[in-house]
Write an enzyme that holds these catalytic residues in place. Structure first.
Site, PDB file in Angstrom:
ATOM      1  N   ASP A  34      23.411 -33.516  15.883  1.00  0.00           N
ATOM      2  CA  ASP A  34      22.415 -32.861  16.747  1.00  0.00           C
ATOM      3  C   ASP A  34      20.972 -33.059  16.273  1.00  0.00           C
ATOM      4  O   ASP A  34      20.553 -32.497  15.264  1.00  0.00           O
ATOM      5  CB  ASP A  34      22.688 -31.365  16.813  1.00  0.00           C
ATOM      6  CG  ASP A  34      24.104 -31.042  17.278  1.00  0.00           C
ATOM      7  OD1 ASP A  34      25.056 -31.580  16.686  1.00  0.00           O
ATOM      8  OD2 ASP A  34      24.267 -30.246  18.214  1.00  0.00           O
ATOM      9  N   GLU A  65      21.133 -32.842  22.800  1.00  0.00           N
ATOM     10  CA  GLU A  65      20.918 -31.641  23.620  1.00  0.00           C
ATOM     11  C   GLU A  65      19.883 -30.681  23.048  1.00  0.00           C
ATOM     12  O   GLU A  65      19.456 -29.755  23.744  1.00  0.00           O
ATOM     13  CB  GLU A  65      22.246 -30.902  23.813  1.00  0.00           C
ATOM     14  CG  GLU A  65      22.822 -30.326  22.539  1.00  0.00           C
ATOM     15  CD  GLU A  65      23.418 -28.940  22.761  1.00  0.00           C
ATOM     16  OE1 GLU A  65      23.686 -28.564  23.905  1.00  0.00           O
ATOM     17  OE2 GLU A  65      23.606 -28.233  21.751  1.00  0.00           O
ATOM     18  N   ASN A  66      19.447 -30.884  21.793  1.00  0.00           N
ATOM     19  CA  ASN A  66      18.461 -29.999  21.173  1.00  0.00           C
ATOM     20  C   ASN A  66      17.107 -30.677  20.949  1.00  0.00           C
ATOM     21  O   ASN A  66      16.270 -30.168  20.211  1.00  0.00           O
ATOM     22  CB  ASN A  66      18.964 -29.491  19.819  1.00  0.00           C
ATOM     23  CG  ASN A  66      20.196 -28.629  19.923  1.00  0.00           C
ATOM     24  OD1 ASN A  66      21.219 -28.912  19.295  1.00  0.00           O
ATOM     25  ND2 ASN A  66      20.144 -27.577  20.723  1.00  0.00           N
ATOM     26  N   ASN A  93      26.106 -27.376  25.260  1.00  0.00           N
ATOM     27  CA  ASN A  93      25.788 -26.182  26.046  1.00  0.00           C
ATOM     28  C   ASN A  93      24.310 -26.055  26.416  1.00  0.00           C
ATOM     29  O   ASN A  93      23.946 -25.263  27.288  1.00  0.00           O
ATOM     30  CB  ASN A  93      26.244 -24.918  25.303  1.00  0.00           C
ATOM     31  CG  ASN A  93      25.599 -24.785  23.939  1.00  0.00           C
ATOM     32  OD1 ASN A  93      25.667 -25.711  23.119  1.00  0.00           O
ATOM     33  ND2 ASN A  93      24.984 -23.653  23.661  1.00  0.00           N
ATOM     34  N   HIS A  94      23.440 -26.853  25.768  1.00  0.00           N
ATOM     35  CA  HIS A  94      22.014 -26.795  26.105  1.00  0.00           C
ATOM     36  C   HIS A  94      21.559 -27.953  27.002  1.00  0.00           C
ATOM     37  O   HIS A  94      20.369 -28.048  27.310  1.00  0.00           O
ATOM     38  CB  HIS A  94      21.170 -26.799  24.831  1.00  0.00           C
ATOM     39  CG  HIS A  94      21.285 -25.544  24.020  1.00  0.00           C
ATOM     40  ND1 HIS A  94      20.977 -24.300  24.524  1.00  0.00           N
ATOM     41  CD2 HIS A  94      21.696 -25.339  22.731  1.00  0.00           C
ATOM     42  CE1 HIS A  94      21.182 -23.375  23.588  1.00  0.00           C
ATOM     43  NE2 HIS A  94      21.623 -23.981  22.497  1.00  0.00           N
ATOM     44  N   HIS A 178      31.862 -30.709  21.495  1.00  0.00           N
ATOM     45  CA  HIS A 178      30.802 -29.743  21.205  1.00  0.00           C
ATOM     46  C   HIS A 178      31.386 -28.336  21.323  1.00  0.00           C
ATOM     47  O   HIS A 178      31.635 -27.852  22.435  1.00  0.00           O
ATOM     48  CB  HIS A 178      29.665 -29.941  22.213  1.00  0.00           C
ATOM     49  CG  HIS A 178      28.368 -29.315  21.819  1.00  0.00           C
ATOM     50  ND1 HIS A 178      27.480 -29.929  20.962  1.00  0.00           N
ATOM     51  CD2 HIS A 178      27.798 -28.144  22.168  1.00  0.00           C
ATOM     52  CE1 HIS A 178      26.412 -29.168  20.812  1.00  0.00           C
ATOM     53  NE2 HIS A 178      26.591 -28.064  21.524  1.00  0.00           N
ATOM     54  N   HIS A 203      27.581 -28.936  17.366  1.00  0.00           N
ATOM     55  CA  HIS A 203      27.147 -27.619  17.830  1.00  0.00           C
ATOM     56  C   HIS A 203      26.780 -26.642  16.719  1.00  0.00           C
ATOM     57  O   HIS A 203      25.804 -25.928  16.838  1.00  0.00           O
ATOM     58  CB  HIS A 203      28.191 -26.960  18.739  1.00  0.00           C
ATOM     59  CG  HIS A 203      27.796 -25.579  19.191  1.00  0.00           C
ATOM     60  ND1 HIS A 203      26.707 -25.355  20.009  1.00  0.00           N
ATOM     61  CD2 HIS A 203      28.326 -24.354  18.932  1.00  0.00           C
ATOM     62  CE1 HIS A 203      26.598 -24.049  20.239  1.00  0.00           C
ATOM     63  NE2 HIS A 203      27.558 -23.421  19.593  1.00  0.00           N
ATOM     64  N   HIS A 205      25.705 -27.194  13.706  1.00  0.00           N
ATOM     65  CA  HIS A 205      24.556 -27.671  12.928  1.00  0.00           C
ATOM     66  C   HIS A 205      24.786 -27.627  11.424  1.00  0.00           C
ATOM     67  O   HIS A 205      23.828 -27.764  10.649  1.00  0.00           O
ATOM     68  CB  HIS A 205      23.277 -26.892  13.270  1.00  0.00           C
ATOM     69  CG  HIS A 205      22.764 -27.174  14.638  1.00  0.00           C
ATOM     70  ND1 HIS A 205      21.480 -26.860  15.033  1.00  0.00           N
ATOM     71  CD2 HIS A 205      23.347 -27.727  15.731  1.00  0.00           C
ATOM     72  CE1 HIS A 205      21.301 -27.206  16.295  1.00  0.00           C
ATOM     73  NE2 HIS A 205      22.433 -27.735  16.739  1.00  0.00           N
TER      74      HIS A 205
END
Length: 289
Positions: A34, A65-66, A93-94, A178, A203, A205
C-alpha cells in the site's frame, strides 16, 4: 540509497544466470505494498528503478488505494504511479473514496477495484496483461475481504468466477487480497491453493513474516506492508489518530511525513506452470534495534 544485501531471491537469480535457457522459463514480479500519500509516492519514485534493475523485474504491481492523501485514488495519482513503470494498480476499501475518480475508474483497464463488489458496480476487478519481452501473460485479481469491512459479495466465490475466465488465457494468476482479518486471508489461501500463483495480503499496513510457498506452488503472505511514513499510525498523523482513539470523535485525517520506508514482495514464477518458485520480503530501511 544502497540496496546491497544478500537475499534468498538474489542467490537464486545468481544460480540461474549460469544457464540463460532456464531463466527464460520464469518471470520476475514485484509487488509494492500500500503506497500511502505523497511520501510513499516520492520514495517509490526514488527506489523503484534500482529495485527493478536489481531483481530484473518483468512486471510490477502496486496497491494504490491510499495514494491520495491516504484515502482513495484520483486519475492524476494513478497516472503518476503508472508513469514510474508500475504496470497495474490494485485496490481495496478506499478505492471509491474520491467521487471525482468514478468515471476514471469506470474506464481504467490497469487500475483495479475489488472484483467482489456487487454486480453492476463500475470498474474492473481483474485483468490479463502481456508481460513485456516475455511472450506470456499474467492475470491480476483484486479482491476484498468482508470481516470488519464492507459486507460485499463473497471473495471466495468471486475468485472461482475469475479463475474460470483467466485460466483460459494464462496459468499465472496474481491475487491482491485486501482484508482486515488474518484468518480470512489464510482461509482464502487454502481455498485458492494450487490455482493462484501468488496471494498477497494488503490493508493492515504492517508487513508480516509468514511468507510461504505451498507444495502446489502458491505463494502467500498475510500482509505485504506499507510503503509510506512509519513515524505514524499506519500512515496517519499520530496526534490525530491518538485523539480518535481517546475521544471516539472524528479528527482530521492527515498523512504523516517522516521515517518513510518501502515494503513489498518479490516473486519468481514459472511461465509454463504458473507456480511460484521463489518469494522474498522486501523492507527498507529497517527499523533501528
Amino acid at each position: 540509497m544502497s540496496l546491497e544485501r544478500s537475499r534468498p531471491g538474489e542467490l537464486f537469480l545468481k544460480k540461474l544466470k549460469t544457464n540463460r535457457e532456464i531463466l527464460k522459463d520464469y518471470i520476475n514480479v514485484l509487488f509494492i505494498g500500500d503506497i500511502v500519500g505523497e511520501p510513499g509516492y516520492k520514495f517509490t519514485k526514488e527506489v523503484l528503478p534500482e529495485l527493478k534493475k536489481k531483481y530484473e523485474i518483468d512486471f510490477t504491481i502496486a496497491n494504490g488505494e491510499n495514494i491520495n492523501e491516504g484515502n482513495g485514488i484520483l486519475e492524476r495519482d494513478a497516472k503518476k504511479l503508472l508513469e514510474l513503470g508500475i504496470d497495474v494498480l490494485t485496490g481495496g476499501n478506499h478505492t471509491f473514496d474520491k467521487i471525482q475518480a468514478h468515471n476514471f475508474i469506470k474506464n481504467a483497464t490497469n487500475v483495479l477495484r475489488p472484483f467482489n463488489y456487487p454486480k453492476g458496480v463500475y470498474g474492473n476487478g481483474y485483468g490479463v496483461y502481456s508481460v513485456k519481452d516475455e511472450k506470456c501473460k499474467i492475470g491480476v485479481v483484486s479482491l476484498m475481504g468482508r470481516v470488519y469491512l464492507k459486507y460485499i459479495d463473497c471473495p471466495f466465490r468471486g475468485f472461482d468466477e475469475v479463475y474460470k475466465a483467466v485460466s483460459k488465457e494464462t496459468k499465472i494468476i496474481f491475487v491482491d487480497f485486501h482484508a482486515e482479518a488474518s484468518a480470512e486471508k489464510l482461509a482464502f489461501y487454502y481455498y485458492a491453493d494450487g490455482r493462484a500463483s501468488a496471494i498477497v495480503g494488503t490493508h493492515t499496513h504492517v508487513q508480516t513474516a509468514d511468507e510461504r510457498i505451498s507444495e502446489n506452488g502458491t505463494a502467500y503472505i498475510t500482509d505485504s506492508g506499507m510503503t509510506g511514513p512509519y513515524d505514524s499510525v499506519i500512515g496517519t498523523n499520530k496526534e490525530s489518530a491518538i485523539k480518535r482513539f481517546i475521544f471516539s470523535t472524528p479528527h482530521r485525517h492527515e498523512v504523516a511525513t517522516n521515517d518513510v520506508k518501502f515494503a513489498g514482495m518479490f516473486y519468481k514464477i514459472n511461465k509454463d506452470t504458473g507456480k511460484t518458485e521463489v518469494m522474498e520480503r522486501i523492507f527498507f530501511p529497517e527499523f533501528k534495534k
